[in-house]
Design a protein around this motif. Structure first.
Motif, PDB file in Angstrom:
ATOM      1  N   GLU A  51      -7.964  -4.782  -2.034  1.00 10.68           N
ATOM      2  CA  GLU A  51      -8.538  -3.575  -2.834  1.00 10.68           C
ATOM      3  C   GLU A  51      -7.970  -2.195  -2.418  1.00 10.68           C
ATOM      4  O   GLU A  51      -7.379  -1.431  -3.331  1.00 10.68           O
ATOM      5  CB  GLU A  51     -10.125  -3.430  -3.027  1.00 10.68           C
ATOM      6  N   GLN A  52      -8.049  -2.112  -1.287  1.00  8.60           N
ATOM      7  CA  GLN A  52      -7.537  -0.619  -0.513  1.00  8.60           C
ATOM      8  C   GLN A  52      -5.951  -0.728  -0.583  1.00  8.60           C
ATOM      9  O   GLN A  52      -5.568   0.373  -1.007  1.00  8.60           O
ATOM     10  CB  GLN A  52      -8.112  -0.392   0.632  1.00  8.60           C
ATOM     11  N   ILE A  53      -5.290  -2.056  -0.456  1.00 16.98           N
ATOM     12  CA  ILE A  53      -3.789  -1.781  -0.349  1.00 16.98           C
ATOM     13  C   ILE A  53      -3.256  -1.360  -2.314  1.00 16.98           C
ATOM     14  O   ILE A  53      -2.580  -0.434  -2.166  1.00 16.98           O
ATOM     15  CB  ILE A  53      -3.275  -2.918   0.027  1.00 16.98           C
ATOM     16  N   VAL A  54      -3.938  -2.125  -2.902  1.00 15.08           N
ATOM     17  CA  VAL A  54      -3.416  -1.764  -4.331  1.00 15.08           C
ATOM     18  C   VAL A  54      -3.915  -0.387  -4.891  1.00 15.08           C
ATOM     19  O   VAL A  54      -3.169   0.299  -5.567  1.00 15.08           O
ATOM     20  CB  VAL A  54      -4.125  -3.196  -5.321  1.00 15.08           C
ATOM     21  N   CYS A  82       2.038 -18.762  -4.718  1.00 17.61           N
ATOM     22  CA  CYS A  82       2.368 -18.490  -3.393  1.00 17.61           C
ATOM     23  C   CYS A  82       1.236 -17.668  -2.736  1.00 17.61           C
ATOM     24  O   CYS A  82       0.812 -16.829  -3.428  1.00 17.61           O
ATOM     25  CB  CYS A  82       3.645 -17.706  -3.095  1.00 17.61           C
ATOM     26  N   ILE A  83       0.912 -17.857  -1.553  1.00 16.31           N
ATOM     27  CA  ILE A  83      -0.044 -17.100  -0.906  1.00 16.31           C
ATOM     28  C   ILE A  83       0.605 -16.284   0.221  1.00 16.31           C
ATOM     29  O   ILE A  83       1.415 -16.644   1.111  1.00 16.31           O
ATOM     30  CB  ILE A  83      -1.104 -18.093  -0.324  1.00 16.31           C
ATOM     31  N   ARG A  84       0.327 -14.805   0.377  1.00 16.63           N
ATOM     32  CA  ARG A  84       0.917 -13.876   1.243  1.00 16.63           C
ATOM     33  C   ARG A  84      -0.045 -13.203   1.991  1.00 16.63           C
ATOM     34  O   ARG A  84      -0.947 -13.013   1.412  1.00 16.63           O
ATOM     35  CB  ARG A  84       1.981 -13.032   0.695  1.00 16.63           C
ATOM     36  N   ASP A  85       0.253 -12.524   3.270  1.00 12.41           N
ATOM     37  CA  ASP A  85      -0.535 -11.871   4.123  1.00 12.41           C
ATOM     38  C   ASP A  85      -0.109 -10.466   3.861  1.00 12.41           C
ATOM     39  O   ASP A  85       1.122 -10.172   4.506  1.00 12.41           O
ATOM     40  CB  ASP A  85      -0.224 -12.636   5.436  1.00 12.41           C
ATOM     41  N   TYR A  86      -0.908  -9.696   3.236  1.00 11.05           N
ATOM     42  CA  TYR A  86      -0.556  -8.151   2.882  1.00 11.05           C
ATOM     43  C   TYR A  86      -0.956  -7.223   3.880  1.00 11.05           C
ATOM     44  O   TYR A  86      -2.335  -7.358   4.137  1.00 11.05           O
ATOM     45  CB  TYR A  86      -0.999  -7.773   1.371  1.00 11.05           C
ATOM     46  N   ILE A  87      -0.293  -6.409   4.466  1.00 14.06           N
ATOM     47  CA  ILE A  87      -0.498  -5.358   5.435  1.00 14.06           C
ATOM     48  C   ILE A  87      -0.380  -3.887   5.200  1.00 14.06           C
ATOM     49  O   ILE A  87       0.817  -4.015   4.488  1.00 14.06           O
ATOM     50  CB  ILE A  87       0.004  -5.889   6.793  1.00 14.06           C
ATOM     51  N   HIS A  88      -1.347  -3.275   4.989  1.00 16.03           N
ATOM     52  CA  HIS A  88      -1.187  -1.705   4.606  1.00 16.03           C
ATOM     53  C   HIS A  88      -0.317  -1.111   5.751  1.00 16.03           C
ATOM     54  O   HIS A  88      -0.155  -1.241   6.723  1.00 16.03           O
ATOM     55  CB  HIS A  88      -2.542  -1.027   4.685  1.00 16.03           C
ATOM     56  N   VAL A  89       0.644  -0.314   4.732  1.00 14.40           N
ATOM     57  CA  VAL A  89       1.609   0.384   5.596  1.00 14.40           C
ATOM     58  C   VAL A  89       0.991   1.475   6.603  1.00 14.40           C
ATOM     59  O   VAL A  89       1.735   1.733   7.815  1.00 14.40           O
ATOM     60  CB  VAL A  89       2.601   1.150   4.685  1.00 14.40           C
ATOM     61  N   GLY A 108       1.052  -1.321   0.060  1.00 11.21           N
ATOM     62  CA  GLY A 108       0.015   0.063  -0.028  1.00 11.21           C
ATOM     63  C   GLY A 108       0.553   1.237   0.001  1.00 11.21           C
ATOM     64  O   GLY A 108       1.819   1.299  -0.138  1.00 11.21           O
ATOM     65  N   GLY A 109       0.149   2.523   0.320  1.00 12.08           N
ATOM     66  CA  GLY A 109       1.016   3.740   0.076  1.00 12.08           C
ATOM     67  C   GLY A 109       0.252   4.800   0.931  1.00 12.08           C
ATOM     68  O   GLY A 109      -0.969   4.343   1.193  1.00 12.08           O
ATOM     69  N   ALA A 110       0.619   5.895   0.952  1.00  9.81           N
ATOM     70  CA  ALA A 110       0.162   7.129   1.398  1.00  9.81           C
ATOM     71  C   ALA A 110       0.623   8.165   0.670  1.00  9.81           C
ATOM     72  O   ALA A 110       1.836   8.041   0.213  1.00  9.81           O
ATOM     73  CB  ALA A 110       0.103   7.113   2.827  1.00  9.81           C
ATOM     74  N   PRO A 111      -0.207   9.560   0.667  1.00  3.73           N
ATOM     75  CA  PRO A 111       0.331  10.573  -0.119  1.00  3.73           C
ATOM     76  C   PRO A 111       1.896  10.871   0.286  1.00  3.73           C
ATOM     77  O   PRO A 111       2.060  11.136   1.749  1.00  3.73           O
ATOM     78  CB  PRO A 111      -0.549  11.658   0.267  1.00  3.73           C
ATOM     79  N   TRP A 142      -3.921  -3.422  18.701  1.00  2.00           N
ATOM     80  CA  TRP A 142      -3.839  -3.043  17.264  1.00  2.00           C
ATOM     81  C   TRP A 142      -4.902  -4.074  16.522  1.00  2.00           C
ATOM     82  O   TRP A 142      -4.975  -4.988  16.618  1.00  2.00           O
ATOM     83  CB  TRP A 142      -2.463  -3.493  16.745  1.00  2.00           C
ATOM     84  N   VAL A 143      -5.476  -3.170  15.556  1.00  2.54           N
ATOM     85  CA  VAL A 143      -6.372  -3.858  14.798  1.00  2.54           C
ATOM     86  C   VAL A 143      -6.294  -3.135  13.525  1.00  2.54           C
ATOM     87  O   VAL A 143      -6.072  -2.071  13.328  1.00  2.54           O
ATOM     88  CB  VAL A 143      -7.943  -3.467  15.069  1.00  2.54           C
ATOM     89  N   PRO A 144      -5.925  -4.130  12.299  1.00  2.48           N
ATOM     90  CA  PRO A 144      -5.769  -3.563  11.035  1.00  2.48           C
ATOM     91  C   PRO A 144      -7.048  -3.044  10.389  1.00  2.48           C
ATOM     92  O   PRO A 144      -8.061  -3.673  10.437  1.00  2.48           O
ATOM     93  CB  PRO A 144      -5.271  -4.680  10.229  1.00  2.48           C
ATOM     94  N   ARG A 145      -7.057  -1.654  10.034  1.00  2.00           N
ATOM     95  CA  ARG A 145      -8.331  -1.365   9.445  1.00  2.00           C
ATOM     96  C   ARG A 145      -8.056  -0.803   8.131  1.00  2.00           C
ATOM     97  O   ARG A 145      -9.017  -0.434   7.387  1.00  2.00           O
ATOM     98  CB  ARG A 145      -8.392   0.109  10.146  1.00  2.00           C
ATOM     99  N   HIS A 146      -7.249  -0.891   7.346  1.00  2.59           N
ATOM    100  CA  HIS A 146      -6.706  -0.476   6.031  1.00  2.59           C
ATOM    101  C   HIS A 146      -6.264  -1.542   5.032  1.00  2.59           C
ATOM    102  O   HIS A 146      -5.863  -1.247   3.849  1.00  2.59           O
ATOM    103  CB  HIS A 146      -5.617   0.578   5.762  1.00  2.59           C
ATOM    104  N   SER A 147      -6.447  -2.992   5.495  1.00  2.45           N
ATOM    105  CA  SER A 147      -5.477  -3.734   4.587  1.00  2.45           C
ATOM    106  C   SER A 147      -6.517  -4.640   3.843  1.00  2.45           C
ATOM    107  O   SER A 147      -6.219  -5.936   3.598  1.00  2.45           O
ATOM    108  CB  SER A 147      -4.844  -4.753   5.613  1.00  2.45           C
TER     109      SER A 147
END
Ligand SMILES: NC(=O)c1ccc[n+]([C@@H]2O[C@H](COP(=O)([O-])OP(=O)(O)OC[C@H]3O[C@@H](n4cnc5c(N)ncnc54)[C@H](O)[C@@H]3O)[C@@H](O)[C@H]2O)c1
Length: 328
Positions: free
Chosen positions: A308-311, A217-224, A173-176, A300-305
């Protein structure tokens, strides 16, 4: 708190520095710009271009700014490169980190948040992976991160260091102002976007015969953004008396490489050209985290991950950083 952020010109460190500032902390960034970007350091931070191994610079910053804790991102991050020039990884990730620890402790700074990795697990025995799973890294990169955790643990046992080591799964993911743009990019989503817009040749898809539903391969993507939030919570946990923690950061949901590529095509509106290639040594079929410990201890709870939002955020960051015109 008054914080030293090492690697704060990098992908994860620069966004975390920004979120720490927004939360009212003071931030001093040390980064040698070996792979980071000075313009990504948030404007509210005090930035010094230096190595973490430069004892006199780091000691002076700790004293002048009254540093209370360090958030340590600086390091080398490419797993494949670590198998070709391992000595670089031992020197920077372990050797220079130990110099940093000594400088911090001599300066009276005894609390550190460490960037660790899912790479410490190697090929897991069971899924999802929790922190009780054996740590058998399959790469030198993973080994160096594990050794640093072990050093921190042994110092914490003697009451000389408080630490939180966060084992990220696949940061994405990213941010401005905080696009993923490592100088040597090895991560799937930015590589797929670059291939989709024609900035790189076809994406090499390593391994299509894994025992997964589509063979990749399967991976677990976590938003920055979620990673940055975990660091903010970790820093604040020291004030509540936390002395040591090693915790995974992932979502618990895995996506195959083909699913990720399909999402990149959907979001960018362009096909991702792909060349199928052999498996890479050391790549596990599936890595998915249990992050129950981070939720329990840090809240901690991931809220952005969502994928679709990551990409989408990676795509926005890519366009802002590079545009989509053919490269000159
Ligand atoms: N990106 C991921 O998927 C991922 C996953 C797990 C763990 N990590 C860890 O997270 C941390 C940050 O990763 P990133 O993706 O933001 O990488 P990055 O390369 O964007 O950031 C690292 C930063 O550290 C700086 N640096 C490197 N060596 C230094 C030194 N000796 N002194 C001072 N600065 C130095 C670089 O210039 C860069 O700005 C790393 O420790 C990495 O191992 C990253």
């Amino acid at each position: 708190m008054r914080l030293l952020v090492t690697g704060g010109a990098g992908y994860i460190g620069s966004l975390t520095a920004e979120r720490l500032l927004e939360r009212g902390h003071e931030v001093v960034v040390v980064d040698d710009l070996s792979s980071g970007h000075a313009e990504d350091v948030p404007s509210g931070a005090h930035f010094v271009e230096a190595s973490i191994a430069d004892r006199s610079v780091v000691a002076a910053l700790c004293e002048t700014h009254g540093i209370e804790a360090c958030v340590h991102f600086a390091g080398r991050i490419a797993m494949g490169e670590s198998m070709v020039v391992p000595e670089r990884y031992w020197a920077t990730n372990v050797g220079e980190t130990l110099v940093l620890f000594k400088t911090l402790i001599d300066a009276g700074v005894d609390a550190v948040v460490l960037s660790s990795t899912a790479g410490v697990y190697g090929t897991p025995d069971q899924l999802p992976i929790d922190e009780q799973q054996p740590t058998v890294p399959a790469s030198t990169y993973g080994q160096t991160k594990l050794v640093v955790e072990q050093v921190a643990q042994s110092m914490a046992a003697l009451g000389r260091l408080r630490f939180v080591a966060l084992r990220y799964f696949n940061a994405a993911g990213g941010a401005p102002g905080h696009a993923e743009r490592h100088r040597t990019e090895t991560h799937l989503i930015p590589l797929a976007i670059a291939a989709a817009v024609g900035h790189r040749p076809a994406l090499q898809l390593f391994g299509t015969d894994y025992p997964t539903p589509d063979g990749t391969c399967i991976r677990d993507y976590i938003h920055v953004e979620d990673l940055a939030e975990a660091h903010v919570l970790a820093v604040e946990a020291f004030d509540r008396g936390l002395t040591s923690l090693i915790a995974n950061l992932g979502t618990g949901t895995g996506y195959s490489n083909r699913e990720v590529l399909a999402m990149v095509s959907t979001v960018t509106g362009r096909e991702v050209p792909v060349v199928e290639a052999d498996r890479r040594p050391g790549d596990a079929a599936e890595l998915v985290a249990s992050s129950a410990l981070a939720t329990e201890v840090l809240g901690w709870v991931p809220r952005h991950s969502s994928l679709e939002q990551i990409v989408a955020d990676a795509w926005a960051g890519y366009q802002a950083a590079f545009g989509t015109l053919p490269l000159a």
